[in-house]
Scaffold this motif. Sequence first.
Motif, PDB file in Angstrom:
ATOM      1  N   ILE A 105      38.836  38.399  41.616  1.00 55.70           N
ATOM      2  CA  ILE A 105      39.856  37.520  42.178  1.00 55.70           C
ATOM      3  C   ILE A 105      40.398  38.183  43.435  1.00 55.70           C
ATOM      4  O   ILE A 105      40.838  39.338  43.421  1.00 55.70           O
ATOM      5  N   ILE A 106      40.353  37.426  44.509  1.00 56.15           N
ATOM      6  CA  ILE A 106      40.732  37.922  45.828  1.00 56.15           C
ATOM      7  C   ILE A 106      41.861  37.046  46.359  1.00 56.15           C
ATOM      8  O   ILE A 106      41.825  35.825  46.216  1.00 56.15           O
ATOM      9  N   VAL A 107      42.835  37.677  46.983  1.00 53.50           N
ATOM     10  CA  VAL A 107      43.881  36.929  47.657  1.00 53.50           C
ATOM     11  C   VAL A 107      43.517  36.859  49.138  1.00 53.50           C
ATOM     12  O   VAL A 107      43.222  37.889  49.771  1.00 53.50           O
ATOM     13  N   ASN A 108      43.521  35.654  49.667  1.00 56.15           N
ATOM     14  CA  ASN A 108      43.295  35.415  51.083  1.00 56.15           C
ATOM     15  C   ASN A 108      44.663  35.424  51.766  1.00 56.15           C
ATOM     16  O   ASN A 108      45.385  34.433  51.751  1.00 56.15           O
ATOM     17  N   ARG A 109      44.995  36.569  52.363  1.00 52.67           N
ATOM     18  CA  ARG A 109      46.289  36.723  53.041  1.00 52.67           C
ATOM     19  C   ARG A 109      46.106  36.315  54.497  1.00 52.67           C
ATOM     20  O   ARG A 109      46.221  37.125  55.404  1.00 52.67           O
ATOM     21  N   TRP A 110      45.806  35.057  54.706  1.00 52.71           N
ATOM     22  CA  TRP A 110      45.406  34.555  56.018  1.00 52.71           C
ATOM     23  C   TRP A 110      46.537  34.545  57.033  1.00 52.71           C
ATOM     24  O   TRP A 110      46.299  34.365  58.218  1.00 52.71           O
ATOM     25  N   ASP A 112      49.932  36.902  58.375  1.00 50.37           N
ATOM     26  CA  ASP A 112      50.579  38.212  58.325  1.00 50.37           C
ATOM     27  C   ASP A 112      49.632  39.407  58.348  1.00 50.37           C
ATOM     28  O   ASP A 112      50.103  40.536  58.387  1.00 50.37           O
ATOM     29  N   TYR A 113      48.319  39.197  58.267  1.00 43.74           N
ATOM     30  CA  TYR A 113      47.379  40.312  58.243  1.00 43.74           C
ATOM     31  C   TYR A 113      46.253  40.066  59.233  1.00 43.74           C
ATOM     32  O   TYR A 113      45.792  38.933  59.382  1.00 43.74           O
ATOM     33  N   PRO A 114      45.765  41.137  59.884  1.00 50.16           N
ATOM     34  CA  PRO A 114      44.601  40.972  60.767  1.00 50.16           C
ATOM     35  C   PRO A 114      43.360  40.653  59.926  1.00 50.16           C
ATOM     36  O   PRO A 114      43.331  40.940  58.722  1.00 50.16           O
ATOM     37  N   PRO A 115      42.330  40.059  60.535  1.00 51.00           N
ATOM     38  CA  PRO A 115      41.134  39.641  59.793  1.00 51.00           C
ATOM     39  C   PRO A 115      40.513  40.729  58.915  1.00 51.00           C
ATOM     40  O   PRO A 115      40.058  40.443  57.812  1.00 51.00           O
ATOM     41  N   GLU A 116      40.524  41.968  59.371  1.00 46.60           N
ATOM     42  CA  GLU A 116      39.906  43.043  58.585  1.00 46.60           C
ATOM     43  C   GLU A 116      40.714  43.409  57.329  1.00 46.60           C
ATOM     44  O   GLU A 116      40.217  44.080  56.446  1.00 46.60           O
ATOM     45  N   GLU A 117      41.963  42.929  57.243  1.00 47.81           N
ATOM     46  CA  GLU A 117      42.798  43.187  56.070  1.00 47.81           C
ATOM     47  C   GLU A 117      43.189  41.889  55.351  1.00 47.81           C
ATOM     48  O   GLU A 117      44.056  41.891  54.484  1.00 47.81           O
ATOM     49  N   GLN A 118      42.525  40.803  55.717  1.00 50.63           N
ATOM     50  CA  GLN A 118      42.875  39.476  55.222  1.00 50.63           C
ATOM     51  C   GLN A 118      42.688  39.328  53.713  1.00 50.63           C
ATOM     52  O   GLN A 118      43.486  38.695  53.044  1.00 50.63           O
ATOM     53  N   PHE A 119      41.635  39.927  53.166  1.00 51.28           N
ATOM     54  CA  PHE A 119      41.311  39.754  51.753  1.00 51.28           C
ATOM     55  C   PHE A 119      41.624  41.016  50.960  1.00 51.28           C
ATOM     56  O   PHE A 119      41.343  42.115  51.404  1.00 51.28           O
ATOM     57  N   ILE A 120      42.201  40.823  49.757  1.00 49.75           N
ATOM     58  CA  ILE A 120      42.496  41.945  48.878  1.00 49.75           C
ATOM     59  C   ILE A 120      42.136  41.546  47.444  1.00 49.75           C
ATOM     60  O   ILE A 120      42.463  40.450  47.001  1.00 49.75           O
ATOM     61  N   VAL A 121      41.432  42.440  46.747  1.00 48.56           N
ATOM     62  CA  VAL A 121      41.069  42.202  45.354  1.00 48.56           C
ATOM     63  C   VAL A 121      42.273  42.527  44.477  1.00 48.56           C
ATOM     64  O   VAL A 121      42.872  43.593  44.613  1.00 48.56           O
ATOM     65  N   ILE A 122      42.616  41.603  43.565  1.00 43.55           N
ATOM     66  CA  ILE A 122      43.757  41.847  42.681  1.00 43.55           C
ATOM     67  C   ILE A 122      43.377  41.847  41.194  1.00 43.55           C
ATOM     68  O   ILE A 122      44.184  42.265  40.363  1.00 43.55           O
ATOM     69  N   ALA A 123      42.181  41.354  40.856  1.00 43.75           N
ATOM     70  CA  ALA A 123      41.732  41.365  39.457  1.00 43.75           C
ATOM     71  C   ALA A 123      40.215  41.450  39.431  1.00 43.75           C
ATOM     72  O   ALA A 123      39.538  40.926  40.319  1.00 43.75           O
ATOM     73  N   ASP A 124      39.696  42.088  38.396  1.00 41.80           N
ATOM     74  CA  ASP A 124      38.255  42.268  38.272  1.00 41.80           C
ATOM     75  C   ASP A 124      37.519  41.012  37.815  1.00 41.80           C
ATOM     76  O   ASP A 124      36.303  40.925  37.969  1.00 41.80           O
ATOM     77  N   SER A 125      38.266  40.051  37.249  1.00 42.68           N
ATOM     78  CA  SER A 125      37.626  38.825  36.770  1.00 42.68           C
ATOM     79  C   SER A 125      38.650  37.697  36.676  1.00 42.68           C
ATOM     80  O   SER A 125      39.860  37.939  36.649  1.00 42.68           O
ATOM     81  N   PHE A 126      38.130  36.490  36.586  1.00 39.89           N
ATOM     82  CA  PHE A 126      38.984  35.321  36.412  1.00 39.89           C
ATOM     83  C   PHE A 126      39.715  35.406  35.072  1.00 39.89           C
ATOM     84  O   PHE A 126      40.908  35.124  34.979  1.00 39.89           O
ATOM     85  N   GLU A 127      39.007  35.828  34.038  1.00 43.69           N
ATOM     86  CA  GLU A 127      39.616  35.962  32.711  1.00 43.69           C
ATOM     87  C   GLU A 127      40.767  36.962  32.738  1.00 43.69           C
ATOM     88  O   GLU A 127      41.838  36.697  32.179  1.00 43.69           O
ATOM     89  N   GLU A 128      40.567  38.103  33.393  1.00 45.03           N
ATOM     90  CA  GLU A 128      41.644  39.092  33.503  1.00 45.03           C
ATOM     91  C   GLU A 128      42.859  38.495  34.214  1.00 45.03           C
ATOM     92  O   GLU A 128      43.998  38.706  33.791  1.00 45.03           O
ATOM     93  N   PHE A 129      42.607  37.745  35.266  1.00 49.50           N
ATOM     94  CA  PHE A 129      43.694  37.132  36.019  1.00 49.50           C
ATOM     95  C   PHE A 129      44.468  36.138  35.150  1.00 49.50           C
ATOM     96  O   PHE A 129      45.692  36.233  35.027  1.00 49.50           O
ATOM     97  N   ILE A 130      43.772  35.197  34.534  1.00 49.66           N
ATOM     98  CA  ILE A 130      44.439  34.176  33.718  1.00 49.66           C
ATOM     99  C   ILE A 130      45.149  34.813  32.526  1.00 49.66           C
ATOM    100  O   ILE A 130      46.303  34.490  32.227  1.00 49.66           O
ATOM    101  N   ASN A 131      44.484  35.738  31.856  1.00 49.94           N
ATOM    102  CA  ASN A 131      45.098  36.398  30.700  1.00 49.94           C
ATOM    103  C   ASN A 131      46.302  37.246  31.091  1.00 49.94           C
ATOM    104  O   ASN A 131      47.177  37.497  30.262  1.00 49.94           O
TER     105      ASN A 131
END
Length: 139
Positions: A105-110, A112-131
């Motif tokens: 799961i990636i957050v698109n911080r489109w 406030d952030y330059p393109p090279e820092e636009q995406f950040i991983v916040i969870a290893d899976s969809f299940e981890e995120f929802i749970n």
Amino acid sequence: MKKLTVRHRLGNGNIKLIERELGQELPNDFKKFIVNNAGLSHYECLFEDNQGNSWEVSQYNQYKDLIGLLREFKEKGLGLKICFAYDPGGWHYCLSFDKETYGEIIVNRWTDYPPEEQFIVIADSFEEFINGLKRSEDI
């Protein structure tokens, strides 16, 4: 009063069009989730990542945004990501289908952030995120 039965939020045709645009099948858990939750919001809306950062889900995307943002990302060379939700400020929560981050799961911080820092991983899976989603009073 009679309790009405809620329709699925997406139909099989919508799912097939998303999969055609993506070029592969969606994972079953993800597919079931968007069929039942597209366009909705939940009380369980807060997620804390492994770094201790808090993230808030405002609403889950409807079909037009699921497929529209997938197409936009592909056209702009931003990879294969399905943006399934957004936060109160408009950042997107995406399920990645890119080789390097597949299934994460990636957050698109489109903003406030330059393109090279636009995406950040916040969870290893969809299940981890929802749970990991919690109500504000549970944190």
